[in-house]
Every structure is written in C-alpha cells, then in structure tokens.
Design a protein around this motif. Structure first.
Motif, PDB file in Angstrom:
ATOM      1  N   ILE A   1       0.831  -1.132  -0.005  1.00  0.00           N
ATOM      2  CA  ILE A   1       0.025  -0.042   0.032  1.00  0.00           C
ATOM      3  C   ILE A   1       0.776   1.261   0.122  1.00  0.00           C
ATOM      4  CG2 ILE A   1      -1.521   1.391   1.263  1.00  0.00           C
ATOM      5  CD1 ILE A   1      -2.707  -1.289   2.426  1.00  0.00           C
ATOM      6  N   VAL A   2       1.845   1.134   0.931  1.00  0.00           N
ATOM      7  CA  VAL A   2       2.864   2.220   0.832  1.00  0.00           C
ATOM      8  C   VAL A   2       3.381   2.687  -0.377  1.00  0.00           C
ATOM      9  CG1 VAL A   2       4.739   3.228   1.946  1.00  0.00           C
ATOM     10  CG2 VAL A   2       3.142   1.993   3.412  1.00  0.00           C
ATOM     11  N   LEU A   3       4.151   1.619  -1.062  1.00  0.00           N
ATOM     12  CA  LEU A   3       4.726   1.724  -2.340  1.00  0.00           C
ATOM     13  C   LEU A   3       3.745   2.180  -3.606  1.00  0.00           C
ATOM     14  CD1 LEU A   3       6.803  -1.623  -2.101  1.00  0.00           C
ATOM     15  CD2 LEU A   3       7.543   0.817  -2.090  1.00  0.00           C
TER      16      LEU A   3
ATOM     17  N   ILE B   1      -6.527   1.119  -7.252  1.00  0.00           N
ATOM     18  CA  ILE B   1      -6.756   2.709  -7.251  1.00  0.00           C
ATOM     19  C   ILE B   1      -7.196   3.275  -8.478  1.00  0.00           C
ATOM     20  CG2 ILE B   1      -5.698   4.838  -6.115  1.00  0.00           C
ATOM     21  CD1 ILE B   1      -4.081   3.013  -4.372  1.00  0.00           C
ATOM     22  N   LEU B   2      -6.337   2.919  -9.418  1.00  0.00           N
ATOM     23  CA  LEU B   2      -6.664   3.651 -10.766  1.00  0.00           C
ATOM     24  C   LEU B   2      -7.892   3.132 -11.398  1.00  0.00           C
ATOM     25  CD1 LEU B   2      -3.184   3.454 -12.069  1.00  0.00           C
ATOM     26  CD2 LEU B   2      -4.343   5.450 -11.191  1.00  0.00           C
ATOM     27  N   SER B   3      -8.619   2.077 -10.668  1.00  0.00           N
ATOM     28  CA  SER B   3      -9.828   1.610 -11.541  1.00  0.00           C
ATOM     29  C   SER B   3     -10.895   2.460 -11.062  1.00  0.00           C
ATOM     30  CB  SER B   3     -10.021   0.299 -11.262  1.00  0.00           C
ATOM     31  OG  SER B   3     -10.372  -0.081  -9.858  1.00  0.00           O
TER      32      SER B   3
ATOM     33  N   THR C   1      -8.894  15.273   3.145  1.00  0.00           N
ATOM     34  CA  THR C   1      -7.308  15.240   2.806  1.00  0.00           C
ATOM     35  C   THR C   1      -7.184  13.972   2.058  1.00  0.00           C
ATOM     36  OG1 THR C   1      -6.988  13.720   4.706  1.00  0.00           O
ATOM     37  CG2 THR C   1      -6.778  16.103   5.100  1.00  0.00           C
ATOM     38  N   ARG C   2      -5.942  14.066   1.222  1.00  0.00           N
ATOM     39  CA  ARG C   2      -5.536  12.794   0.334  1.00  0.00           C
ATOM     40  C   ARG C   2      -5.758  11.798   0.871  1.00  0.00           C
ATOM     41  NH1 ARG C   2      -1.129  10.464  -2.465  1.00  0.00           N
ATOM     42  NH2 ARG C   2      -1.671  10.034  -4.679  1.00  0.00           N
TER      43      ARG C   2
ATOM     44  N   ARG D   1      -8.632   6.581   2.230  1.00  0.00           N
ATOM     45  CA  ARG D   1      -9.116   5.654   3.115  1.00  0.00           C
ATOM     46  C   ARG D   1     -10.414   5.283   3.111  1.00  0.00           C
ATOM     47  NH1 ARG D   1     -10.594   5.804   8.562  1.00  0.00           N
ATOM     48  NH2 ARG D   1      -9.910   7.985   8.604  1.00  0.00           N
ATOM     49  N   ARG D   2     -11.180   6.475   2.973  1.00  0.00           N
ATOM     50  CA  ARG D   2     -12.866   6.278   3.098  1.00  0.00           C
ATOM     51  C   ARG D   2     -13.405   6.274   1.758  1.00  0.00           C
ATOM     52  NH1 ARG D   2     -14.954   8.152   7.748  1.00  0.00           N
ATOM     53  NH2 ARG D   2     -16.920   7.252   6.672  1.00  0.00           N
TER      54      ARG D   2
END
Length: 295
Positions: free
Chosen positions: A83-85, A174-176, A191-192, A197-198
């Motif tokens: 997730i971080v990467l 995420i891109l989907s 916020t980003r 997250r939500r």
C-alpha cells in the motif's frame, strides 16, 4: 384464397448438431483417468503406508505450522508495504515515485530464490551493523549474525518480495476508481489520505481482492523456497525425513497433499471474500455506499 394456399407448411424437423470431437475427448479423458487410478492403486512405489506414518507426525505438523505462519506474515507485511509503495507510485512527488519504481524494479526483476539466498547469507555482506554518521564514525555496533534468525530472514525475504507485486495490484485497483470521486472528496475538504481510506480503497477492493487471493495461494507455495536460508517449513521437513528414510517420492507426495489441503481452504475463503466485496457491483447485488451514507 385457393386450396393450394391453404395448405399448411411442412413441420420443420430440427436435427441436433453432432459433436463427435466431444465424445472422442471424453473417451480420452476417461482412459487417462482410469490409467491414473490404476497407477495410484497398483504402484507400490507410492508407499502410502509410509506417507500416513509421517503425515501427522510432530516434525511434519511443525513444518505445516511454519508454512502457515510464514504465509500469513508474508501477506500481511507484503500488503502493508505494498500500500505504501502504491501510494508512492501515485504521488505527485517525483522523488517518491522514483524510489518506489526502483524498489519494484529490483524485487520484481530478480528471482525470489536468489533473494532468499542473499538474506540467508546477509552476514557475509554486512558482518556488523551500527549507528553512526554516514561516511563517518560509528557510535554503536552489533554483530549481524546475532541480530537475526532463520525465521526472521525467511519472513523478511518473502515480505519484501511480495510487497513489490502487491504494490502493482493495489495501484491498479486505485486507478480503477473514477478520479472524479477523488476530486469531489477534495472539494468537500477531505485530505488525500482521508479520501484514499474512506472513498478510494473501499471501492478498489473489488479489483484488488481476486489477484490478492491468488498471490496468497502462490505465497503458500513460495514458502517452499525458504529452504535456501534454510528454515524448517513443510518441504524442507519432507527433505529432512527422506534424507534418512530414502523414501523421496512418498515424502514429496505427502508434502503436496498438505499443500493441496491448505490451498483448498484458502480458495474457499477467497470465494467468500470476493463475493462480499462484489456486492453492489451488479444491479440488485447490494447496497450502494455514498460519501454521505447508504442507499
């Protein structure tokens, strides 16, 4: 209207299409299945009694436990770091994008077995580790071999490798998600990270879960590669047994049966998790969640 015109047309006789190839294929499959069953029943080299003798033995059960915890640790650590990467790859900061790309390039471009060999012999590369100033003196040092065990190195090697693959899976998920939703969330003052997250990640899970389940099953099998360190997981345990009994094939088949049992359980879990996150993706498939609530 004449009598000729009143004559009803002849009934159409539908002739089913024949598929001789299907029958030939079915016959071949039946013959091969019969040959396989005959081989399993009559071939004494399987030595089923020897397999059953060790199937529930303490060393094998310990190897199964080590395989399970390695799989769980690798997936939890791999998903968390992935997730971080993935967020770094999507960051507007070019330094973070570059660092993430370099990590993925290294760990996806080299074999896992080779990476585990390096982690197993990391003490040869770094005889000691310490705290100090770069290119300057070190204030405190420790011998590297005293700081880690085979279990730690096995888990670390699997986590770092898995994170590279999970990062791309999570990034694709995420891109989907429609970027308009992120713009709407930012317009509302979110916020980003809060948006991610939500809003984004809950929707991306429908895309992320299926390949993640496949990665988990692959990781279960990849734990056999930690023999490079070495660490007593299932395959290495089977090797230690047949090194003294010389029953190579029976012990390896016994290990395969254990892998099939564990992977089948994981497939069942994957099915229900996928079904849960697929709710709402089809008409009538479930409730649709909005930013302000549910409908």
């Amino acid at each position: 209207m004449t009598d000729t015109e009143r004559v009803r047309p002849e009934t159409i006789r539908a002739v089913p299409v024949r598929h001789p190839g299907r029958w030939v294929a079915a016959a071949v499959i039946v013959v091969l299945a019969a040959m396989l069953v005959s081989n399993i029943v009559t071939n004494a080299n399987y030595n089923w009694a020897e397999q059953w003798k060790y199937f529930l033995s303490p060393p094998v059960l310990n190897g199964v436990r080590n395989t399970i915890w390695l799989t769980i640790a690798a997936m939890i650590g791999g998903v968390s770091l992935g997730i971080v990467l993935a967020l770094m790859r999507l960051s507007p900061n070019p330094l973070m994008r570059g660092a993430s790309w370099l990590y993925l390039w290294v760990f996806r471009g080299t074999p896992l077995y080779t990476q585990l060999l390096i982690w197993g012999n990391i003490g040869a590369l770094f005889p000691q580790v310490g705290i100090g100033i770069p290119f300057g003196p070190e204030f405190v040092t420790w011998p590297t071999n005293a700081l880690y065990s085979a279990a730690v190195m096995a888990a670390l090697g699997l986590i770092l490798n898995e994170a590279a693959y999970m990062a791309e899976i999570i990034r694709a998920g995420i891109l989907s998600v429609d970027p308009g939703q992120q713009e709407a969330a930012q317009a509302l003052g979110m916020t980003r990270m809060h948006t991610m997250r939500r809003i984004v990640l809950p929707q991306a899970m429908r895309v992320i879960v299926p390949p993640t389940g496949n990665e988990a099953i692959s990781m279960l099998k990849n734990t056999s590669l930690v023999v490079a360190i070495p660490y007593l997981e299932l395959t290495f345990t089977a090797q230690t047994i047949y090194a003294s009994t010389y029953q190579v094939i029976p012990m390896l088949i016994m290990a395969c049966i254990w892998y099939l049992i564990l992977s089948s359980i994981m497939m069942i879990g994957q099915f229900y998790i996928e079904r849960y996150y697929a709710k709402g993706s089809h008409p009538g498939g479930g409730r649709v969640r909005f930013i302000g609530g549910t409908a």
